[in-house]
Design a protein around this motif. Structure first.
Motif, PDB file in Angstrom:
ATOM      1  N   MET A  19       0.816  -1.191   0.000  1.00  0.00           N
ATOM      2  CA  MET A  19       0.000   0.000   0.000  1.00  0.00           C
ATOM      3  C   MET A  19       0.863   1.260   0.000  1.00  0.00           C
ATOM      4  N   LEU A  20       1.913   1.232   0.780  1.00  0.00           N
ATOM      5  CA  LEU A  20       2.781   2.398   0.887  1.00  0.00           C
ATOM      6  C   LEU A  20       3.409   2.738  -0.457  1.00  0.00           C
ATOM      7  N   MET A  21       3.899   1.710  -1.150  1.00  0.00           N
ATOM      8  CA  MET A  21       4.500   1.954  -2.464  1.00  0.00           C
ATOM      9  C   MET A  21       3.464   2.469  -3.447  1.00  0.00           C
ATOM     10  N   ALA A  22       2.286   1.887  -3.443  1.00  0.00           N
ATOM     11  CA  ALA A  22       1.231   2.314  -4.359  1.00  0.00           C
ATOM     12  C   ALA A  22       0.871   3.777  -4.130  1.00  0.00           C
ATOM     13  N   GLY A  65      -1.210   6.137   9.644  1.00  0.00           N
ATOM     14  CA  GLY A  65       0.216   6.342   9.828  1.00  0.00           C
ATOM     15  C   GLY A  65       1.003   5.107  10.224  1.00  0.00           C
ATOM     16  N   PHE A  66       0.345   3.965  10.315  1.00  0.00           N
ATOM     17  CA  PHE A  66       1.032   2.725  10.674  1.00  0.00           C
ATOM     18  C   PHE A  66       1.556   2.063   9.399  1.00  0.00           C
ATOM     19  N   ASN A  67       2.618   2.641   8.850  1.00  0.00           N
ATOM     20  CA  ASN A  67       3.123   2.229   7.546  1.00  0.00           C
ATOM     21  C   ASN A  67       3.940   0.948   7.556  1.00  0.00           C
ATOM     22  N   THR A  68       4.222   0.407   8.715  1.00  0.00           N
ATOM     23  CA  THR A  68       4.947  -0.870   8.759  1.00  0.00           C
ATOM     24  C   THR A  68       3.992  -2.055   8.803  1.00  0.00           C
ATOM     25  N   MET A  69       2.702  -1.786   8.765  1.00  0.00           N
ATOM     26  CA  MET A  69       1.718  -2.863   8.805  1.00  0.00           C
ATOM     27  C   MET A  69       1.651  -3.560   7.454  1.00  0.00           C
ATOM     28  N   GLY A  70       1.459  -4.869   7.520  1.00  0.00           N
ATOM     29  CA  GLY A  70       1.324  -5.686   6.323  1.00  0.00           C
ATOM     30  C   GLY A  70       0.473  -6.897   6.645  1.00  0.00           C
ATOM     31  N   LEU A  71       0.438  -7.842   5.726  1.00  0.00           N
ATOM     32  CA  LEU A  71      -0.371  -9.032   5.925  1.00  0.00           C
ATOM     33  C   LEU A  71       0.440 -10.122   6.621  1.00  0.00           C
ATOM     34  N   ASN A  72      -0.074 -10.613   7.728  1.00  0.00           N
ATOM     35  CA  ASN A  72       0.528 -11.742   8.426  1.00  0.00           C
ATOM     36  C   ASN A  72      -0.252 -12.984   8.011  1.00  0.00           C
ATOM     37  N   MET A  73       0.264 -13.687   7.034  1.00  0.00           N
ATOM     38  CA  MET A  73      -0.461 -14.827   6.481  1.00  0.00           C
ATOM     39  C   MET A  73      -0.374 -16.073   7.355  1.00  0.00           C
ATOM     40  N   ASP A  74       0.417 -16.034   8.410  1.00  0.00           N
ATOM     41  CA  ASP A  74       0.442 -17.158   9.353  1.00  0.00           C
ATOM     42  C   ASP A  74      -0.857 -17.243  10.141  1.00  0.00           C
ATOM     43  N   VAL A  75      -1.445 -16.061  10.432  1.00  0.00           N
ATOM     44  CA  VAL A  75      -2.658 -16.036  11.249  1.00  0.00           C
ATOM     45  C   VAL A  75      -3.854 -15.390  10.553  1.00  0.00           C
ATOM     46  N   GLY A  76      -3.640 -14.854   9.359  1.00  0.00           N
ATOM     47  CA  GLY A  76      -4.741 -14.239   8.619  1.00  0.00           C
ATOM     48  C   GLY A  76      -5.176 -12.899   9.168  1.00  0.00           C
ATOM     49  N   LYS A  77      -4.213 -12.131   9.651  1.00  0.00           N
ATOM     50  CA  LYS A  77      -4.490 -10.799  10.186  1.00  0.00           C
ATOM     51  C   LYS A  77      -3.401  -9.854   9.707  1.00  0.00           C
ATOM     52  N   GLY A  90      -0.357  -7.253  10.595  1.00  0.00           N
ATOM     53  CA  GLY A  90       0.617  -7.174  11.670  1.00  0.00           C
ATOM     54  C   GLY A  90       1.772  -6.284  11.271  1.00  0.00           C
ATOM     55  N   CYS A  91       2.565  -5.897  12.240  1.00  0.00           N
ATOM     56  CA  CYS A  91       3.727  -5.053  12.000  1.00  0.00           C
ATOM     57  C   CYS A  91       4.834  -5.902  11.391  1.00  0.00           C
ATOM     58  N   MET A  92       5.269  -5.534  10.205  1.00  0.00           N
ATOM     59  CA  MET A  92       6.289  -6.315   9.501  1.00  0.00           C
ATOM     60  C   MET A  92       7.636  -6.258  10.215  1.00  0.00           C
ATOM     61  N   LYS A  93       7.938  -5.156  10.870  1.00  0.00           N
ATOM     62  CA  LYS A  93       9.186  -5.079  11.635  1.00  0.00           C
ATOM     63  C   LYS A  93       9.154  -6.057  12.803  1.00  0.00           C
ATOM     64  N   GLU A  94       8.036  -6.092  13.527  1.00  0.00           N
ATOM     65  CA  GLU A  94       7.911  -6.995  14.668  1.00  0.00           C
ATOM     66  C   GLU A  94       7.913  -8.457  14.236  1.00  0.00           C
ATOM     67  N   GLU A 112      -8.594  -3.403   6.450  1.00  0.00           N
ATOM     68  CA  GLU A 112      -7.866  -3.157   7.703  1.00  0.00           C
ATOM     69  C   GLU A 112      -6.470  -2.602   7.415  1.00  0.00           C
ATOM     70  N   LEU A 113      -5.826  -3.133   6.387  1.00  0.00           N
ATOM     71  CA  LEU A 113      -4.489  -2.668   6.020  1.00  0.00           C
ATOM     72  C   LEU A 113      -4.521  -1.213   5.546  1.00  0.00           C
ATOM     73  N   ARG A 114      -5.497  -0.882   4.713  1.00  0.00           N
ATOM     74  CA  ARG A 114      -5.633   0.506   4.240  1.00  0.00           C
ATOM     75  C   ARG A 114      -5.900   1.456   5.404  1.00  0.00           C
ATOM     76  N   ALA A 115      -6.764   1.032   6.315  1.00  0.00           N
ATOM     77  CA  ALA A 115      -7.076   1.869   7.472  1.00  0.00           C
ATOM     78  C   ALA A 115      -5.825   2.096   8.326  1.00  0.00           C
TER      79      ALA A 115
END
Length: 97
Positions: free
Chosen positions: A1-4, A58-70, A72-76, A50-53
């Motif tokens: 999303m951030l790149m787009a 301002g939570f630009n490190t958020m991405g898709l955590n496909m392990d749990v289907g939610k 999550g913060c990609m850095k974490e 949820e990702l767009r929201a």
């Protein structure tokens, strides 16, 4: 999303046919999270909204955590290297290098 968003923003400032190509590339980037979630068998509409929201808040490190289907913060989650590559490629794409 951030790149787009970055590509779309630069497309708005770019004159001529190049801006049309940039806008198409931004739309293609926006389809990636949907495709990834669909292929993993998750509710892509819910996850992408949820990702767009999160990104709009301002939570630009958020991405898709496909392990749990939610989302999550990609850095974490240890995906910091991917996040850095995304930032670098958005600079390259937007600057025409």
């Amino acid at each position: 999303m951030l790149m787009a968003c970055a590509v779309q923003s630069d497309a708005a400032k770019t004159p001529g046919k190049e801006s049309v190509a940039m806008e198409a590339f931004a739309r293609a980037l926006q389809t990636l999270p949907t495709t990834i979630a669909d292929n993993a068998g998750y509710d892509s509409a819910q996850l992408v909204s949820e990702l767009r929201a999160a990104h709009s808040q301002g939570f630009n490190t958020m991405g898709l955590n496909m392990d749990v289907g939610k989302i999550g913060c990609m850095k974490e989650l240890g995906n910091h290297r991917i996040f850095c590559c995304k930032e670098a490629s958005s600079v390259i794409c937007c600057r025409g290098s």
